[in-house]
Motif scaffolding. Structure first.
Motif, mmCIF file in Angstrom:
data_model
loop_
_atom_site.group_PDB
_atom_site.id
_atom_site.type_symbol
_atom_site.label_atom_id
_atom_site.label_comp_id
_atom_site.label_asym_id
_atom_site.label_seq_id
_atom_site.Cartn_x
_atom_site.Cartn_y
_atom_site.Cartn_z
ATOM 1 N N LEU A 57 -3.149 -7.839 -1.999
ATOM 2 C CA LEU A 57 -3.015 -6.965 -0.838
ATOM 3 C C LEU A 57 -3.702 -5.632 -1.073
ATOM 4 O O LEU A 57 -4.113 -4.965 -0.144
ATOM 5 N N LEU A 58 -3.772 -5.229 -2.331
ATOM 6 C CA LEU A 58 -4.453 -3.985 -2.687
ATOM 7 C C LEU A 58 -5.510 -4.302 -3.732
ATOM 8 O O LEU A 58 -5.309 -5.173 -4.576
ATOM 9 N N GLU B 217 2.276 -6.319 6.662
ATOM 10 C CA GLU B 217 2.140 -6.625 5.242
ATOM 11 C C GLU B 217 2.331 -8.110 5.005
ATOM 12 O O GLU B 217 1.601 -8.731 4.238
ATOM 13 N N LEU B 220 -0.725 -9.907 6.175
ATOM 14 C CA LEU B 220 -1.865 -9.751 5.262
ATOM 15 C C LEU B 220 -1.678 -10.524 3.962
ATOM 16 O O LEU B 220 -2.644 -10.837 3.280
ATOM 17 N N THR B 377 -7.193 -3.650 4.290
ATOM 18 C CA THR B 377 -5.993 -4.023 3.551
ATOM 19 C C THR B 377 -5.003 -2.882 3.711
ATOM 20 O O THR B 377 -5.070 -2.132 4.656
ATOM 21 N N LEU B 378 -4.100 -2.768 2.774
ATOM 22 C CA LEU B 378 -3.123 -1.686 2.877
ATOM 23 C C LEU B 378 -3.616 -0.431 2.158
ATOM 24 O O LEU B 378 -2.934 0.566 2.117
ATOM 25 N N ASP B 379 -4.823 -0.509 1.581
ATOM 26 C CA ASP B 379 -5.344 0.608 0.768
ATOM 27 C C ASP B 379 -5.270 1.935 1.502
ATOM 28 O O ASP B 379 -5.618 1.991 2.653
#
Lengths: 311, 379
Positions: A57-58, B217, B220, B377-379
């Protein structure tokens, strides 16, 4: 690709920044197949960020490694297909029913025998008669069970559970852990983050992270031994006054109330013993040396972390 | 027993907490201060329900001093501004269809001859009455000049007294909407405003809702690709938009009796372009907004100028130039002209093109800005 041999997780030197904040610092971690690995640390220590990096996810700023044999930077798509990730907060759709949620997740993983898989999962959950109830109407314990069922739907080889039992009652927690053991026995690897000491002790191995830095890892016994912590238990009346007199004495690092007793811990065994001996305890007081527990160790780690971990 | 009494101190505590929270949400705070000031300036100066200087095309088959005086008299009312002289009738008709001209004034070849004989020549004033309110004042001004426009010329040259009926017979023709039915203008316009509102708001909310509730989340973490997530979330709203279009068109036809002169297929094409432009804006808002409330505020911030400066509520030509410039950026402005052009005027693609490309340009600009904000993304 190879998904069945080698460690489940094997990463070296992962780093992550959010702006100027260094959230995860040189994370090196290895989790074996079929192992239940506990991930501990205070709030905001980087546990969730680490888990998100492991499941794709990161993207880590630097570092390398594999998850189920797939590269954590380049092969995130393959990782996502074989990992079950349960978020800290309930993240299924509250305005969908239990069955609709599971059906949606099954579609996301492109499962062909969707209807059967979902029906089985609902049955296993024991929610067959409530399958058309909205997920948002479930209690905390049921939400957690549903979330676990949803991330097991596609038969993952690795489970990443981010504080799965937060806010869940003891009975539900115990059932949850039985399920985790059952899964591990089937060969599924589990990485679980938690704040509960009893849960930490249930893990095969664990790691302690603070301010983004891994401070300790190994089995519970190894983690305890590595800290060389001496603990004493003091019991008797007027403990508040005793605590006041102990505070600041040489060797005394932490004083923690444990019900009717207080635990006094420190790394310098001799100094600690001297301080306790010199304290004139009243007639009803009793001090004895005990084995330091995980909780003693974590309280000690938590208090020391800021100076040792930052910069 | 303790009695519940209104506590002033508790009450102050609640007030203070509320103010702190409003202050924390910087976007909301900005909107509270910004919206009234900006909109007061914007709309206070921009909106004018009595538009003047409306673009007028003159086709004068007779180029005598009389026709020039007549045109001058028209301009003196303040409502007409002659923007061009058409070389022939077809050219004049094209300009009113395209919307470049609001009026076409046709002066017949025998104008001065008939005038000299006292035969009351006819002058045709055609108004683009798709928006009847925009032309109503101008039309009534026309009638008033019939008697006085040529007074001086006639007295000076022919030395004759003015006959009791005016020397010129001005025929006004309200084109495209002869009865001046306001609904003919408003109902097609509603098509645009409703689409603007729902398309931007629905997509904005749909995406920020996932983020706000934490379900993004989860989404993703599945193998779903960003392109699948985005398009998958948007297509349902395109369908909803098309259902709205169908409903409004049915009501326009059967409830309000709005004429449908042009091609419905062409209308569908135009609607799809307009929906696409609004969806991209909705997506951009959703990638900037941190929660549903902010997405809603942004939509509102865009929606207000859209209805006030696009010519939907008030005549576009009544606005000062700077406001028209802002209006020209908004897709709704062009969409209104397109829909009215197709439904009321029966325009074809050749005439509509000047209004289509600005919507496409708007969309491309939004995509370019949106790419800077899009978080994969979650960045």
């Amino acid at each position: 690709m190879n998904g069945n041999s080698g460690p489940a997780i094997d990463v070296t030197g992962l780093n992550k920044h959010f702006g100027a904040k260094h959230v995860v610092r040189d994370l090196t971690l290895s989790v074996n197949r079929g192992e239940i690995f506990g991930f501990l640390g205070p709030n905001g220590s980087g546990k969730t960020t680490s888990i998100r990096m492991l499941c794709g996810l990161l993207t880590p700023d630097s570092g390398s490694g594999t998850c189920l044999g797939f590269d954590v930077i380049r092969e995130t798509a393959a990782i996502k297909r074989e990992v079950g990730y349960m978020t800290q907060r309930f993240s299924l759709w509250e305005d969908l029913t239990i069955r609709e949620n599971l059906d949606f997740v099954a579609r996301m993983y492109g499962m062909h025998d969707r209807t059967r898989v979902v029906a089985e999962a609902v049955e296993e959950l024991g929610l067959a008669d409530r399958r058309d109830q909205l997920a948002g109407e479930l209690s905390g314990g049921w939400k957690q069970r549903l979330a676990l069922a949803a991330c097991l739907l596609h038969r993952p080889k690795l489970l990443l559970l981010d504080e799965p039992t937060a806010g869940v009652d003891p009975k539900a927690r115990r059932d949850f852990w039985e399920e985790i053991y059952r899964l591990a026995a089937q060969g599924i690897s589990v990485l679980v983050s938690t704040h509960y000491m009893d849960e930490a002790e249930r893990c095969h191995r664990l790691a302690y992270i603070s301010a983004g830095t891994l401070l300790a890892k190994g089995t519970a016994a190894e983690v305890i031994a590595a800290q060389h912590l001496t603990a004493w238990s003091v019991s008797g009346p007027d403990l508040v006054e005793v605590v006041d007199r102990l505070r600041g004495k040489p060797g005394v690092e932490h004083i923690t109330p444990f019900g009717a007793t207080v635990h006094v811990t420190g790394r310098d065994a001799a100094a600690l013993e001297q301080s306790l001996k010199s304290l004139t305890l009243g007639p009803g007081h009793h001090a004895e040396r005990i084995d330091a527990g995980l909780e003693d160790v974590f309280i000690s780690l938590m208090a020391r972390a800021p100076d040792e971990a930052r910069q | 027993m303790s009695r519940s009494v209104f506590s002033y101190r508790r009450w102050i505590g609640i007030l203070v907490k509320e103010f702190i929270q409003v202050k924390r949400d910087r976007l909301t705070f900005g909107m509270i201060v910004g919206i009234p000031v900006l909109q007061l300036l914007l709309f206070g100066f921009a909106i004018n329900t009595d538009p003047k200087n409306l673009p007028t095309v003159v086709y004068a088959a007779d180029s005598s001093i009389f026709s020039r005086s007549f045109v001058a008299a028209l301009e003196n009312t303040g409502y007409f501004k002659v923007t061009s002289l058409a070389p022939n009738e077809a050219e004049a008709q094209r300009m009113i269809a395209e919307g470049v001209a609001q009026f076409v004034v046709t002066i017949p070849a025998d104008f001065s001859r008939k005038l000299a004989r006292g035969e009351r020549p006819e002058v045709l004033v055609e108004a683009d009455a798709t928006d009847p309110t925009a032309v109503s004042n101008a039309v009534s001004a026309v009638q008033r000049i019939a008697a006085t426009a040529l007074t001086r010329d006639l007295q000076g040259v022919l030395g004759r007294s003015i006959p009791a009926p005016p020397p010129v017979d001005i025929r006004v023709q309200r084109r495209y909407n002869p009865e001046g039915v306001v609904a003919y203008n408003i109902v097609p316009g509603l098509l645009g405003t409703i689409l603007t509102m729902t398309m931007i708001l629905m997509t904005g909310l749909a995406i920020t809702r996932e983020r706000e509730r934490g379900t993004f989340e989860n989404l993703l973490s599945t193998p779903a690709l960003p392109i699948e997530v985005m398009t998958g979330k948007i297509v349902p709203y395109i369908l909803i938009g098309l259902i709205q279009v169908a409903l409004i068109l049915l009501a326009a036809r059967f409830v309000f009796g709005v004429p449908m002169q042009g091609s419905l297929l062409l209308l569908l094409g135009v609607v799809l372009i307009f929906i696409a432009a609004n969806l991209t804006l909705g997506i951009m808002f959703s990638s900037i907004a941190r929660n549903q409330l902010q997405a809603m505020q942004m939509t509102f911030f865009f929606f207000l100028p859209s209805i006030l400066l696009s010519g939907f509520m008030f005549p576009f030509r009544g606005m000062p130039e700077w406001a028209q410039w802002i209006g020209n950026v908004l897709p709704l402005t062009h969409f209104l002209l397109l829909v009215r052009g197709i439904l009321l005027k029966g325009n074809g693609l050749d005439v509509l093109w000047p209004q289509i490309w600005p919507i496409v340009a708007f969309m491309l600009a939004v995509i370019l800005i949106g790419l800077r904000f899009y978080r994969r993304t979650l960045d």
